[in-house]
Design a protein around this motif. Sequence first.
Motif, PDB file in Angstrom:
ATOM      1  N   ARG A  34       0.826  -1.203   0.000  1.00  0.00           N
ATOM      2  CA  ARG A  34       0.000   0.000   0.000  1.00  0.00           C
ATOM      3  C   ARG A  34       0.864   1.259   0.000  1.00  0.00           C
ATOM      4  NH1 ARG A  34      -1.206   1.914   5.441  1.00  0.00           N
ATOM      5  NH2 ARG A  34      -0.088   0.636   6.962  1.00  0.00           N
ATOM      6  N   ALA A  35       0.389   2.255  -0.728  1.00  0.00           N
ATOM      7  CA  ALA A  35       1.153   3.486  -0.914  1.00  0.00           C
ATOM      8  C   ALA A  35       0.884   4.513   0.167  1.00  0.00           C
ATOM      9  CB  ALA A  35       0.817   4.089  -2.281  1.00  0.00           C
ATOM     10  N   ARG A  36      -0.319   4.512   0.727  1.00  0.00           N
ATOM     11  CA  ARG A  36      -0.711   5.582   1.654  1.00  0.00           C
ATOM     12  C   ARG A  36      -0.389   5.188   3.095  1.00  0.00           C
ATOM     13  NH1 ARG A  36      -2.269   9.801  -0.451  1.00  0.00           N
ATOM     14  NH2 ARG A  36      -3.197   9.889  -2.529  1.00  0.00           N
ATOM     15  N   LEU A  37       0.440   6.002   3.736  1.00  0.00           N
ATOM     16  CA  LEU A  37       0.811   5.796   5.129  1.00  0.00           C
ATOM     17  C   LEU A  37       0.536   7.072   5.911  1.00  0.00           C
ATOM     18  CD1 LEU A  37       4.321   4.059   4.737  1.00  0.00           C
ATOM     19  CD2 LEU A  37       2.084   2.954   4.925  1.00  0.00           C
ATOM     20  N   SER A  38       0.274   6.924   7.186  1.00  0.00           N
ATOM     21  CA  SER A  38       0.128   8.081   8.048  1.00  0.00           C
ATOM     22  C   SER A  38       1.519   8.611   8.409  1.00  0.00           C
ATOM     23  CB  SER A  38      -0.625   7.705   9.323  1.00  0.00           C
ATOM     24  OG  SER A  38       0.177   6.843  10.123  1.00  0.00           O
ATOM     25  N   LEU A  39       1.560   9.813   8.983  1.00  0.00           N
ATOM     26  CA  LEU A  39       2.840  10.380   9.401  1.00  0.00           C
ATOM     27  C   LEU A  39       3.496   9.497  10.454  1.00  0.00           C
ATOM     28  CD1 LEU A  39       1.978  14.193   9.621  1.00  0.00           C
ATOM     29  CD2 LEU A  39       3.090  12.953   7.752  1.00  0.00           C
ATOM     30  N   ASP A  40       2.709   8.939  11.363  1.00  0.00           N
ATOM     31  CA  ASP A  40       3.262   8.057  12.394  1.00  0.00           C
ATOM     32  C   ASP A  40       3.833   6.781  11.772  1.00  0.00           C
ATOM     33  OD1 ASP A  40       2.590   9.822  14.386  1.00  0.00           O
ATOM     34  OD2 ASP A  40       0.741   8.791  14.960  1.00  0.00           O
ATOM     35  N   GLU A  58      17.600  -7.755   1.674  1.00  0.00           N
ATOM     36  CA  GLU A  58      16.915  -7.999   2.947  1.00  0.00           C
ATOM     37  C   GLU A  58      16.178  -6.749   3.418  1.00  0.00           C
ATOM     38  OE1 GLU A  58      16.531 -10.933   4.275  1.00  0.00           O
ATOM     39  OE2 GLU A  58      17.669 -11.726   2.594  1.00  0.00           O
ATOM     40  N   THR A  59      16.780  -5.576   3.200  1.00  0.00           N
ATOM     41  CA  THR A  59      16.113  -4.324   3.564  1.00  0.00           C
ATOM     42  C   THR A  59      14.889  -4.101   2.675  1.00  0.00           C
ATOM     43  OG1 THR A  59      18.224  -3.368   4.278  1.00  0.00           O
ATOM     44  CG2 THR A  59      16.427  -1.831   3.834  1.00  0.00           C
ATOM     45  N   TRP A  60      15.004  -4.427   1.389  1.00  0.00           N
ATOM     46  CA  TRP A  60      13.865  -4.346   0.478  1.00  0.00           C
ATOM     47  C   TRP A  60      12.695  -5.199   0.973  1.00  0.00           C
ATOM     48  CZ3 TRP A  60      11.434  -2.675  -3.978  1.00  0.00           C
ATOM     49  CH2 TRP A  60      10.551  -3.560  -4.608  1.00  0.00           C
ATOM     50  N   ALA A  61      12.991  -6.432   1.352  1.00  0.00           N
ATOM     51  CA  ALA A  61      11.942  -7.339   1.802  1.00  0.00           C
ATOM     52  C   ALA A  61      11.254  -6.800   3.057  1.00  0.00           C
ATOM     53  CB  ALA A  61      12.525  -8.728   2.064  1.00  0.00           C
ATOM     54  N   ARG A  62      12.035  -6.234   3.979  1.00  0.00           N
ATOM     55  CA  ARG A  62      11.438  -5.653   5.184  1.00  0.00           C
ATOM     56  C   ARG A  62      10.599  -4.423   4.834  1.00  0.00           C
ATOM     57  NH1 ARG A  62      16.631  -6.356   7.222  1.00  0.00           N
ATOM     58  NH2 ARG A  62      16.959  -4.106   7.375  1.00  0.00           N
ATOM     59  N   MET A  63      11.077  -3.621   3.892  1.00  0.00           N
ATOM     60  CA  MET A  63      10.350  -2.417   3.474  1.00  0.00           C
ATOM     61  C   MET A  63       9.008  -2.792   2.852  1.00  0.00           C
ATOM     62  SD  MET A  63      11.701   0.580   0.867  1.00  0.00           S
ATOM     63  CE  MET A  63      11.301  -0.299  -0.665  1.00  0.00           C
ATOM     64  N   ILE A  64       9.003  -3.799   1.998  1.00  0.00           N
ATOM     65  CA  ILE A  64       7.759  -4.239   1.346  1.00  0.00           C
ATOM     66  C   ILE A  64       6.798  -4.811   2.379  1.00  0.00           C
ATOM     67  CG2 ILE A  64       6.779  -5.893  -0.286  1.00  0.00           C
ATOM     68  CD1 ILE A  64       8.186  -3.511  -1.603  1.00  0.00           C
ATOM     69  N   ARG A  65       7.282  -5.647   3.291  1.00  0.00           N
ATOM     70  CA  ARG A  65       6.413  -6.243   4.323  1.00  0.00           C
ATOM     71  C   ARG A  65       5.834  -5.169   5.233  1.00  0.00           C
ATOM     72  NH1 ARG A  65      10.780 -10.153   4.773  1.00  0.00           N
ATOM     73  NH2 ARG A  65      10.220 -12.048   3.631  1.00  0.00           N
ATOM     74  N   ALA A  66       6.628  -4.147   5.556  1.00  0.00           N
ATOM     75  CA  ALA A  66       6.164  -3.093   6.455  1.00  0.00           C
ATOM     76  C   ALA A  66       4.975  -2.341   5.881  1.00  0.00           C
ATOM     77  CB  ALA A  66       7.302  -2.120   6.752  1.00  0.00           C
ATOM     78  N   GLN A  67       4.836  -2.370   4.546  1.00  0.00           N
ATOM     79  CA  GLN A  67       3.718  -1.680   3.902  1.00  0.00           C
ATOM     80  C   GLN A  67       2.663  -2.658   3.378  1.00  0.00           C
ATOM     81  OE1 GLN A  67       6.900   1.478   2.322  1.00  0.00           O
ATOM     82  NE2 GLN A  67       4.893   1.889   1.430  1.00  0.00           N
ATOM     83  N   GLY A  68       2.640  -3.852   3.976  1.00  0.00           N
ATOM     84  CA  GLY A  68       1.590  -4.817   3.692  1.00  0.00           C
ATOM     85  C   GLY A  68       1.829  -5.714   2.505  1.00  0.00           C
ATOM     86  N   GLY A  69       2.979  -5.584   1.858  1.00  0.00           N
ATOM     87  CA  GLY A  69       3.251  -6.368   0.662  1.00  0.00           C
ATOM     88  C   GLY A  69       3.926  -7.691   0.953  1.00  0.00           C
ATOM     89  N   ASP A  70       3.867  -8.578  -0.017  1.00  0.00           N
ATOM     90  CA  ASP A  70       4.518  -9.890   0.083  1.00  0.00           C
ATOM     91  C   ASP A  70       5.659  -9.931  -0.928  1.00  0.00           C
ATOM     92  OD1 ASP A  70       5.349 -12.493   0.105  1.00  0.00           O
ATOM     93  OD2 ASP A  70       3.373 -13.377  -0.243  1.00  0.00           O
ATOM     94  N   PRO A  71       6.912  -9.797  -0.475  1.00  0.00           N
ATOM     95  CA  PRO A  71       8.033  -9.765  -1.418  1.00  0.00           C
ATOM     96  C   PRO A  71       8.272 -11.083  -2.141  1.00  0.00           C
ATOM     97  CG  PRO A  71       8.839  -9.853   0.836  1.00  0.00           C
ATOM     98  CD  PRO A  71       7.349  -9.663   0.916  1.00  0.00           C
ATOM     99  N   ASP A  72       7.665 -12.161  -1.636  1.00  0.00           N
ATOM    100  CA  ASP A  72       7.850 -13.476  -2.254  1.00  0.00           C
ATOM    101  C   ASP A  72       6.718 -13.867  -3.195  1.00  0.00           C
ATOM    102  OD1 ASP A  72      10.235 -13.912  -0.754  1.00  0.00           O
ATOM    103  OD2 ASP A  72       8.995 -14.392   0.988  1.00  0.00           O
ATOM    104  N   ALA A  73       5.673 -13.052  -3.265  1.00  0.00           N
ATOM    105  CA  ALA A  73       4.511 -13.395  -4.097  1.00  0.00           C
ATOM    106  C   ALA A  73       4.837 -13.220  -5.573  1.00  0.00           C
ATOM    107  CB  ALA A  73       3.326 -12.519  -3.722  1.00  0.00           C
ATOM    108  N   PRO A  74       4.256 -14.060  -6.442  1.00  0.00           N
ATOM    109  CA  PRO A  74       4.449 -13.884  -7.889  1.00  0.00           C
ATOM    110  C   PRO A  74       3.902 -12.529  -8.331  1.00  0.00           C
ATOM    111  CG  PRO A  74       3.462 -16.019  -7.402  1.00  0.00           C
ATOM    112  CD  PRO A  74       3.410 -15.230  -6.128  1.00  0.00           C
ATOM    113  N   LEU A  75       4.590 -11.903  -9.273  1.00  0.00           N
ATOM    114  CA  LEU A  75       4.152 -10.610  -9.802  1.00  0.00           C
ATOM    115  C   LEU A  75       3.229 -10.818 -10.996  1.00  0.00           C
ATOM    116  CD1 LEU A  75       7.627  -8.863  -9.618  1.00  0.00           C
ATOM    117  CD2 LEU A  75       5.623  -8.269  -8.241  1.00  0.00           C
ATOM    118  N   PRO A  76       2.326  -9.874 -11.241  1.00  0.00           N
ATOM    119  CA  PRO A  76       1.414 -10.001 -12.387  1.00  0.00           C
ATOM    120  C   PRO A  76       2.178 -10.023 -13.712  1.00  0.00           C
ATOM    121  CG  PRO A  76       0.690  -8.272 -10.881  1.00  0.00           C
ATOM    122  CD  PRO A  76       2.065  -8.663 -10.455  1.00  0.00           C
TER     123      PRO A  76
END
Length: 424
Positions: free
Chosen positions: A132-138, A301-319
Amino acid sequence: MSFSAVDVIRAKRDGHRLTDEQIDWVVDAYTHGVVADEQMSALAMAIFLNGMESSETARWTRAMVMSGDRLSLDVDRPTVDKHSTGGVGDKITLPLAPLVAACGAAVPQLSGRGLGHTGGTLDKLESVPGWRARLSLDEIAAQLSSVGAVVCAATEGLAPADRKLYALRDVTGTVEAIPLIASSIMSKKIAEGAEALVLDVKVGSGAFMKTLPQARALADALVGIGVDHGLKISALLTDMSVPLGVAVGNAVEVAESVEVLKGGGPADVVELTVALAREMLSLAGISVDPAAVLASGEAYETWARMIRAQGGDPDAPLPVGGHKHVVTAGESGVLSTLDAYAVGVAAWRLGAGRARKEDPVQAGAGILCLAKPGDRVVEGQPLLELRTDTPDAVPYALDALTGGWTIAESAVPPGPLVIDTIRG
Protein backbone atom coordinates in the motif's frame (compact mmCIF):
# COMPACT_ATOMS: atom_id res chain seq x y z
CA MET A 1 -1.82 42.07 2.48
CA SER A 2 -4.20 41.62 -0.45
CA PHE A 3 -3.49 42.09 -4.13
CA SER A 4 -5.44 41.89 -7.36
CA ALA A 5 -4.84 38.67 -9.29
CA VAL A 6 -5.06 40.64 -12.53
CA ASP A 7 -2.31 43.01 -11.39
CA VAL A 8 -0.03 40.07 -10.54
CA ILE A 9 -0.73 38.50 -13.95
CA ARG A 10 -0.03 41.78 -15.74
CA ALA A 11 3.24 42.26 -13.87
CA LYS A 12 4.61 38.90 -15.02
CA ARG A 13 3.03 39.25 -18.48
CA ASP A 14 4.99 42.48 -18.93
CA GLY A 15 8.25 40.86 -17.82
CA HIS A 16 8.53 42.28 -14.31
CA ARG A 17 9.87 40.50 -11.24
CA LEU A 18 7.09 39.56 -8.83
CA THR A 19 7.64 40.87 -5.32
CA ASP A 20 7.86 38.50 -2.37
CA GLU A 21 4.53 39.83 -1.13
CA GLN A 22 2.85 39.24 -4.50
CA ILE A 23 4.17 35.67 -4.62
CA ASP A 24 3.13 34.85 -1.06
CA TRP A 25 -0.34 36.26 -1.66
CA VAL A 26 -1.07 34.66 -5.03
CA VAL A 27 0.08 31.16 -3.96
CA ASP A 28 -1.93 31.33 -0.72
CA ALA A 29 -4.97 32.81 -2.48
CA TYR A 30 -4.89 30.12 -5.17
CA THR A 31 -4.59 27.37 -2.55
CA HIS A 32 -7.72 28.67 -0.81
CA GLY A 33 -9.75 29.28 -3.97
CA VAL A 34 -9.57 33.09 -3.95
CA VAL A 35 -7.61 33.08 -7.21
CA ALA A 36 -9.50 31.11 -9.87
CA ASP A 37 -8.04 28.38 -12.09
CA GLU A 38 -8.28 30.57 -15.19
CA GLN A 39 -6.32 33.33 -13.44
CA MET A 40 -3.58 30.97 -12.28
CA SER A 41 -3.52 29.50 -15.80
CA ALA A 42 -2.78 32.96 -17.18
CA LEU A 43 -0.05 33.52 -14.61
CA ALA A 44 1.50 30.11 -15.31
CA MET A 45 1.64 30.94 -19.03
CA ALA A 46 3.21 34.33 -18.25
CA ILE A 47 5.85 32.55 -16.17
CA PHE A 48 6.39 30.02 -18.96
CA LEU A 49 6.94 32.83 -21.49
CA ASN A 50 8.91 35.29 -19.36
CA GLY A 51 10.59 33.11 -16.77
CA MET A 52 11.54 33.97 -13.21
CA GLU A 53 14.70 35.21 -11.55
CA SER A 54 16.31 32.69 -9.20
CA SER A 55 15.16 34.70 -6.17
CA GLU A 56 11.58 34.64 -7.49
CA THR A 57 11.69 30.88 -7.96
CA ALA A 58 13.08 30.40 -4.46
CA ARG A 59 10.29 32.56 -2.98
CA TRP A 60 7.63 30.77 -5.06
CA THR A 61 8.95 27.47 -3.71
CA ARG A 62 8.87 28.77 -0.15
CA ALA A 63 5.27 29.90 -0.58
CA MET A 64 4.27 26.44 -1.80
CA VAL A 65 6.03 24.78 1.15
CA MET A 66 4.24 27.16 3.53
CA SER A 67 0.85 26.28 1.98
CA GLY A 68 0.78 23.05 4.00
CA ASP A 69 2.54 20.84 6.54
CA ARG A 70 6.23 20.15 6.90
CA LEU A 71 7.33 16.76 8.18
CA SER A 72 9.59 16.51 11.20
CA LEU A 73 11.72 13.38 10.80
CA ASP A 74 12.91 12.33 14.25
CA VAL A 75 15.18 9.38 13.45
CA ASP A 76 18.62 8.40 14.69
CA ARG A 77 20.16 8.25 11.21
CA PRO A 78 21.07 11.00 8.74
CA THR A 79 18.16 11.52 6.33
CA VAL A 80 18.71 11.73 2.57
CA ASP A 81 16.33 11.49 -0.38
CA LYS A 82 16.57 11.22 -4.15
CA HIS A 83 14.35 12.58 -6.89
CA SER A 84 14.35 11.73 -10.60
CA THR A 85 12.83 14.03 -13.20
CA GLY A 86 11.40 10.94 -14.92
CA GLY A 87 12.34 8.60 -17.71
CA VAL A 88 11.68 5.29 -19.42
CA GLY A 89 12.58 2.15 -17.49
CA ASP A 90 13.66 4.39 -14.60
CA LYS A 91 13.11 2.00 -11.72
CA ILE A 92 16.17 3.23 -9.81
CA THR A 93 14.29 4.25 -6.64
CA LEU A 94 13.30 0.62 -6.06
CA PRO A 95 16.81 -0.77 -5.52
CA LEU A 96 18.30 2.57 -4.40
CA ALA A 97 16.17 3.29 -1.31
CA PRO A 98 16.84 -0.07 0.41
CA LEU A 99 20.50 0.03 -0.64
CA VAL A 100 21.13 3.44 0.94
CA ALA A 101 19.18 2.35 4.04
CA ALA A 102 21.31 -0.80 4.28
CA CYS A 103 24.36 1.50 4.26
CA GLY A 104 23.12 3.37 7.35
CA ALA A 105 21.04 6.34 6.16
CA ALA A 106 17.30 6.93 6.46
CA VAL A 107 15.53 7.40 3.11
CA PRO A 108 12.08 9.07 3.23
CA GLN A 109 10.99 8.70 -0.40
CA LEU A 110 7.64 10.36 -1.07
CA SER A 111 6.92 9.36 -4.64
CA GLY A 112 4.35 9.91 -7.37
CA ARG A 113 2.48 8.18 -10.15
CA GLY A 114 3.30 8.00 -13.83
CA LEU A 115 1.83 10.35 -16.39
CA GLY A 116 2.30 9.95 -20.14
CA HIS A 117 5.41 8.07 -21.28
CA THR A 118 7.23 8.20 -17.92
CA GLY A 119 6.57 5.59 -15.26
CA GLY A 120 5.59 6.23 -11.64
CA THR A 121 7.26 4.59 -8.66
CA LEU A 122 3.97 4.06 -6.81
CA ASP A 123 2.40 2.35 -9.85
CA LYS A 124 5.35 -0.03 -9.98
CA LEU A 125 5.25 -0.90 -6.31
CA GLU A 126 1.48 -1.41 -6.35
CA SER A 127 2.08 -4.41 -8.61
CA VAL A 128 3.45 -6.16 -5.50
CA PRO A 129 0.50 -8.03 -3.94
CA GLY A 130 -0.75 -6.31 -0.79
CA TRP A 131 1.60 -3.31 -0.91
CA ARG A 132 0.00 0.00 0.00
CA ALA A 133 1.15 3.49 -0.91
CA ARG A 134 -0.71 5.58 1.65
CA LEU A 135 0.81 5.80 5.13
CA SER A 136 0.13 8.08 8.05
CA LEU A 137 2.84 10.38 9.40
CA ASP A 138 3.26 8.06 12.39
CA GLU A 139 3.65 5.04 10.09
CA ILE A 140 6.26 6.86 8.02
CA ALA A 141 8.26 7.76 11.12
CA ALA A 142 8.00 4.24 12.56
CA GLN A 143 9.13 2.60 9.32
CA LEU A 144 12.07 4.97 8.94
CA SER A 145 13.22 4.01 12.41
CA SER A 146 12.72 0.26 12.03
CA VAL A 147 13.64 -0.32 8.37
CA GLY A 148 15.50 2.82 7.31
CA ALA A 149 13.54 3.35 4.10
CA VAL A 150 9.98 4.18 3.15
CA VAL A 151 8.56 4.73 -0.33
CA CYS A 152 5.01 6.05 -0.19
CA ALA A 153 2.55 8.64 -1.44
CA ALA A 154 2.83 12.21 -0.20
CA THR A 155 0.35 13.05 2.54
CA GLU A 156 -2.50 15.38 1.63
CA GLY A 157 -1.12 18.16 3.80
CA LEU A 158 2.24 18.47 2.05
CA ALA A 159 2.47 21.39 -0.41
CA PRO A 160 -1.24 21.48 -1.37
CA ALA A 161 -0.56 24.51 -3.58
CA ASP A 162 1.68 22.33 -5.73
CA ARG A 163 -0.99 19.63 -6.03
CA LYS A 164 -3.44 22.16 -7.48
CA LEU A 165 -0.92 23.87 -9.72
CA TYR A 166 0.55 20.58 -11.02
CA ALA A 167 -2.84 19.48 -12.32
CA LEU A 168 -3.42 22.89 -13.89
CA ARG A 169 -0.04 22.96 -15.66
CA ASP A 170 -0.76 19.57 -17.20
CA VAL A 171 -3.81 20.90 -19.08
CA THR A 172 -2.51 24.39 -19.95
CA GLY A 173 0.70 23.63 -21.84
CA THR A 174 2.97 24.98 -19.11
CA VAL A 175 4.55 21.74 -17.82
CA GLU A 176 7.95 22.62 -19.32
CA ALA A 177 8.38 25.97 -17.50
CA ILE A 178 11.65 25.50 -15.59
CA PRO A 179 10.70 27.74 -12.61
CA LEU A 180 7.45 25.80 -12.20
CA ILE A 181 9.14 22.41 -12.59
CA ALA A 182 11.84 23.34 -10.09
CA SER A 183 9.47 24.80 -7.50
CA SER A 184 7.11 21.82 -7.87
CA ILE A 185 9.86 19.30 -7.21
CA MET A 186 11.58 21.22 -4.45
CA SER A 187 8.47 22.31 -2.53
CA LYS A 188 7.54 18.67 -1.94
CA LYS A 189 11.10 17.63 -1.10
CA ILE A 190 11.64 20.53 1.33
CA ALA A 191 8.28 19.85 3.00
CA GLU A 192 9.30 16.21 3.33
CA GLY A 193 12.00 17.25 5.80
CA ALA A 194 15.09 15.29 4.67
CA GLU A 195 18.47 16.86 5.47
CA ALA A 196 20.00 16.08 2.07
CA LEU A 197 18.78 15.50 -1.48
CA VAL A 198 20.28 14.05 -4.65
CA LEU A 199 18.58 14.86 -7.94
CA ASP A 200 18.70 12.66 -11.04
CA VAL A 201 18.05 15.10 -13.87
CA LYS A 202 17.40 13.14 -17.05
CA VAL A 203 18.33 14.38 -20.51
CA GLY A 204 17.46 12.86 -23.89
CA SER A 205 14.50 11.74 -25.95
CA GLY A 206 12.84 9.88 -23.07
CA ALA A 207 13.18 12.82 -20.65
CA PHE A 208 11.20 16.03 -20.26
CA MET A 209 14.47 17.92 -20.85
CA LYS A 210 15.53 16.88 -24.36
CA THR A 211 18.83 18.80 -24.56
CA LEU A 212 21.81 19.14 -22.25
CA PRO A 213 21.44 22.96 -21.90
CA GLN A 214 17.79 22.50 -20.82
CA ALA A 215 18.72 19.80 -18.31
CA ARG A 216 21.61 21.85 -16.94
CA ALA A 217 19.35 24.89 -16.51
CA LEU A 218 16.84 22.79 -14.58
CA ALA A 219 19.58 21.21 -12.43
CA ASP A 220 21.03 24.64 -11.63
CA ALA A 221 17.57 25.91 -10.63
CA LEU A 222 16.90 22.89 -8.42
CA VAL A 223 20.28 23.03 -6.69
CA GLY A 224 19.94 26.80 -6.20
CA ILE A 225 16.58 26.39 -4.46
CA GLY A 226 17.99 23.67 -2.24
CA VAL A 227 20.94 25.81 -1.19
CA ASP A 228 18.60 28.73 -0.42
CA HIS A 229 16.61 26.43 1.88
CA GLY A 230 19.62 24.98 3.68
CA LEU A 231 19.65 21.55 2.07
CA LYS A 232 22.76 19.54 1.33
CA ILE A 233 22.11 18.99 -2.35
CA SER A 234 23.60 17.81 -5.63
CA ALA A 235 22.32 16.87 -9.07
CA LEU A 236 23.49 14.22 -11.50
CA LEU A 237 22.77 14.80 -15.19
CA THR A 238 22.09 11.34 -16.65
CA ASP A 239 21.37 10.03 -20.12
CA MET A 240 17.80 9.10 -21.06
CA SER A 241 18.12 8.57 -24.80
CA VAL A 242 17.85 4.78 -24.34
CA PRO A 243 15.53 2.97 -21.87
CA LEU A 244 17.20 2.07 -18.60
CA GLY A 245 17.68 -1.65 -18.25
CA VAL A 246 15.61 -4.26 -20.06
CA ALA A 247 12.19 -3.78 -18.45
CA VAL A 248 9.75 -0.92 -19.08
CA GLY A 249 6.45 -1.11 -17.21
CA ASN A 250 5.29 -1.81 -13.67
CA ALA A 251 5.65 -5.42 -12.49
CA VAL A 252 8.44 -6.05 -15.01
CA GLU A 253 10.45 -3.20 -13.49
CA VAL A 254 9.90 -4.53 -9.97
CA ALA A 255 11.19 -7.92 -11.10
CA GLU A 256 14.28 -6.31 -12.63
CA SER A 257 14.90 -4.27 -9.47
CA VAL A 258 14.82 -7.45 -7.38
CA GLU A 259 17.42 -8.94 -9.73
CA VAL A 260 19.66 -5.94 -9.02
CA LEU A 261 19.12 -6.25 -5.27
CA LYS A 262 20.12 -9.91 -5.47
CA GLY A 263 23.39 -9.06 -7.18
CA GLY A 264 22.39 -9.32 -10.85
CA GLY A 265 20.41 -7.16 -13.24
CA PRO A 266 21.40 -4.99 -16.21
CA ALA A 267 24.72 -3.19 -16.00
CA ASP A 268 23.28 0.29 -16.60
CA VAL A 269 20.71 -0.06 -13.80
CA VAL A 270 23.44 -1.24 -11.41
CA GLU A 271 25.78 1.57 -12.47
CA LEU A 272 23.24 4.33 -11.90
CA THR A 273 21.98 2.82 -8.65
CA VAL A 274 25.50 2.72 -7.22
CA ALA A 275 26.40 6.20 -8.54
CA LEU A 276 23.35 7.78 -6.91
CA ALA A 277 23.90 5.80 -3.70
CA ARG A 278 27.48 7.07 -3.47
CA GLU A 279 26.32 10.66 -3.88
CA MET A 280 23.55 10.23 -1.28
CA LEU A 281 25.90 8.63 1.24
CA SER A 282 28.49 11.35 0.68
CA LEU A 283 25.92 14.06 1.50
CA ALA A 284 24.81 12.04 4.53
CA GLY A 285 28.41 11.78 5.77
CA ILE A 286 28.50 7.97 5.61
CA SER A 287 31.70 6.25 4.42
CA VAL A 288 30.39 2.93 3.13
CA ASP A 289 30.88 1.37 -0.32
CA PRO A 290 27.36 0.80 -1.70
CA ALA A 291 28.65 -1.58 -4.38
CA ALA A 292 29.91 -3.95 -1.69
CA VAL A 293 26.65 -3.72 0.26
CA LEU A 294 24.66 -4.42 -2.91
CA ALA A 295 26.78 -7.49 -3.65
CA SER A 296 26.39 -8.75 -0.06
CA GLY A 297 22.60 -9.17 -0.25
CA GLU A 298 21.95 -6.79 2.67
CA ALA A 299 20.06 -4.40 0.40
CA TYR A 300 17.68 -7.16 -0.68
CA GLU A 301 16.91 -8.00 2.95
CA THR A 302 16.11 -4.32 3.56
CA TRP A 303 13.86 -4.35 0.48
CA ALA A 304 11.94 -7.34 1.80
CA ARG A 305 11.44 -5.65 5.18
CA MET A 306 10.35 -2.42 3.47
CA ILE A 307 7.76 -4.24 1.35
CA ARG A 308 6.41 -6.24 4.32
CA ALA A 309 6.16 -3.09 6.45
CA GLN A 310 3.72 -1.68 3.90
CA GLY A 311 1.59 -4.82 3.69
CA GLY A 312 3.25 -6.37 0.66
CA ASP A 313 4.52 -9.89 0.08
CA PRO A 314 8.03 -9.76 -1.42
CA ASP A 315 7.85 -13.48 -2.25
CA ALA A 316 4.51 -13.40 -4.10
CA PRO A 317 4.45 -13.88 -7.89
CA LEU A 318 4.15 -10.61 -9.80
CA PRO A 319 1.41 -10.00 -12.39
CA VAL A 320 2.21 -10.85 -16.00
CA GLY A 321 0.34 -9.41 -18.99
CA GLY A 322 -1.93 -12.05 -20.47
CA HIS A 323 -1.03 -11.30 -24.11
CA LYS A 324 2.48 -11.19 -25.55
CA HIS A 325 3.65 -9.88 -28.92
CA VAL A 326 7.27 -10.18 -30.08
CA VAL A 327 8.87 -7.64 -32.42
CA THR A 328 11.74 -9.07 -34.47
CA ALA A 329 14.68 -7.61 -36.36
CA GLY A 330 13.97 -7.00 -40.05
CA GLU A 331 17.64 -7.36 -40.98
CA SER A 332 20.99 -8.41 -39.60
CA GLY A 333 23.56 -5.98 -38.21
CA VAL A 334 24.18 -3.98 -35.06
CA LEU A 335 21.34 -2.33 -33.15
CA SER A 336 22.61 1.23 -33.23
CA THR A 337 19.70 3.13 -31.61
CA LEU A 338 16.68 2.35 -29.46
CA ASP A 339 14.62 5.46 -28.80
CA ALA A 340 13.53 5.82 -25.17
CA TYR A 341 10.54 8.01 -26.01
CA ALA A 342 9.16 5.55 -28.58
CA VAL A 343 9.45 2.65 -26.13
CA GLY A 344 7.90 4.72 -23.34
CA VAL A 345 4.90 5.72 -25.44
CA ALA A 346 4.43 2.13 -26.60
CA ALA A 347 4.44 0.84 -23.00
CA TRP A 348 1.96 3.57 -22.07
CA ARG A 349 -0.37 2.50 -24.89
CA LEU A 350 -0.14 -1.12 -23.76
CA GLY A 351 -1.58 -0.04 -20.41
CA ALA A 352 1.55 0.56 -18.30
CA GLY A 353 0.90 4.33 -18.12
CA ARG A 354 -1.93 6.81 -18.05
CA ALA A 355 -3.05 9.88 -20.01
CA ARG A 356 -4.79 11.43 -16.98
CA LYS A 357 -4.01 11.07 -13.28
CA GLU A 358 -7.39 9.36 -12.75
CA ASP A 359 -6.73 6.59 -15.30
CA PRO A 360 -5.99 3.03 -14.09
CA VAL A 361 -2.82 1.19 -15.09
CA GLN A 362 -2.17 -2.47 -15.80
CA ALA A 363 0.35 -4.01 -13.43
CA GLY A 364 1.45 -6.61 -15.98
CA ALA A 365 1.70 -4.39 -19.05
CA GLY A 366 5.04 -3.32 -20.42
CA ILE A 367 7.93 -4.02 -22.75
CA LEU A 368 11.11 -6.08 -22.45
CA CYS A 369 13.98 -4.71 -24.53
CA LEU A 370 15.62 -7.96 -25.59
CA ALA A 371 18.42 -6.15 -27.42
CA LYS A 372 20.13 -2.86 -26.58
CA PRO A 373 22.28 -0.50 -28.68
CA GLY A 374 25.63 -2.11 -29.47
CA ASP A 375 24.21 -5.64 -29.62
CA ARG A 376 24.67 -7.61 -32.84
CA VAL A 377 21.35 -9.00 -34.11
CA VAL A 378 20.29 -11.29 -36.95
CA GLU A 379 17.18 -11.07 -39.10
CA GLY A 380 14.19 -12.56 -37.27
CA GLN A 381 15.78 -12.22 -33.82
CA PRO A 382 13.43 -10.92 -31.07
CA LEU A 383 14.09 -7.25 -30.27
CA LEU A 384 11.13 -6.34 -28.07
CA GLU A 385 8.51 -8.32 -26.16
CA LEU A 386 5.22 -6.44 -25.65
CA ARG A 387 2.95 -7.48 -22.77
CA THR A 388 -0.63 -6.38 -22.11
CA ASP A 389 -4.03 -7.53 -20.89
CA THR A 390 -5.67 -5.66 -23.79
CA PRO A 391 -4.55 -7.20 -27.10
CA ASP A 392 -6.39 -4.50 -29.05
CA ALA A 393 -3.76 -2.03 -27.77
CA VAL A 394 -0.90 -3.78 -29.58
CA PRO A 395 -1.35 -2.07 -32.98
CA TYR A 396 -1.28 1.35 -31.29
CA ALA A 397 1.88 0.39 -29.43
CA LEU A 398 3.49 -0.80 -32.68
CA ASP A 399 2.59 2.55 -34.29
CA ALA A 400 4.49 4.32 -31.50
CA LEU A 401 7.51 2.10 -32.15
CA THR A 402 7.67 2.97 -35.85
CA GLY A 403 11.17 4.32 -36.48
CA GLY A 404 12.06 3.69 -32.84
CA TRP A 405 15.26 1.77 -33.59
CA THR A 406 17.89 1.45 -36.27
CA ILE A 407 20.07 -1.45 -37.35
CA ALA A 408 23.35 -0.59 -39.07
CA GLU A 409 26.72 -2.12 -39.88
CA SER A 410 28.16 -0.70 -36.68
CA ALA A 411 27.10 1.39 -33.70
CA VAL A 412 28.53 4.60 -32.31
CA PRO A 413 30.07 3.90 -28.87
CA PRO A 414 27.64 5.05 -26.17
CA GLY A 415 28.32 8.19 -24.18
CA PRO A 416 28.53 8.14 -20.38
CA LEU A 417 25.42 7.29 -18.38
CA VAL A 418 26.32 9.97 -15.80
CA ILE A 419 27.10 13.06 -17.85
CA ASP A 420 27.92 15.57 -15.11
CA THR A 421 27.42 16.36 -11.42
CA ILE A 422 26.37 19.74 -10.05
CA ARG A 423 26.88 20.28 -6.32
CA GLY A 424 25.46 22.97 -4.07
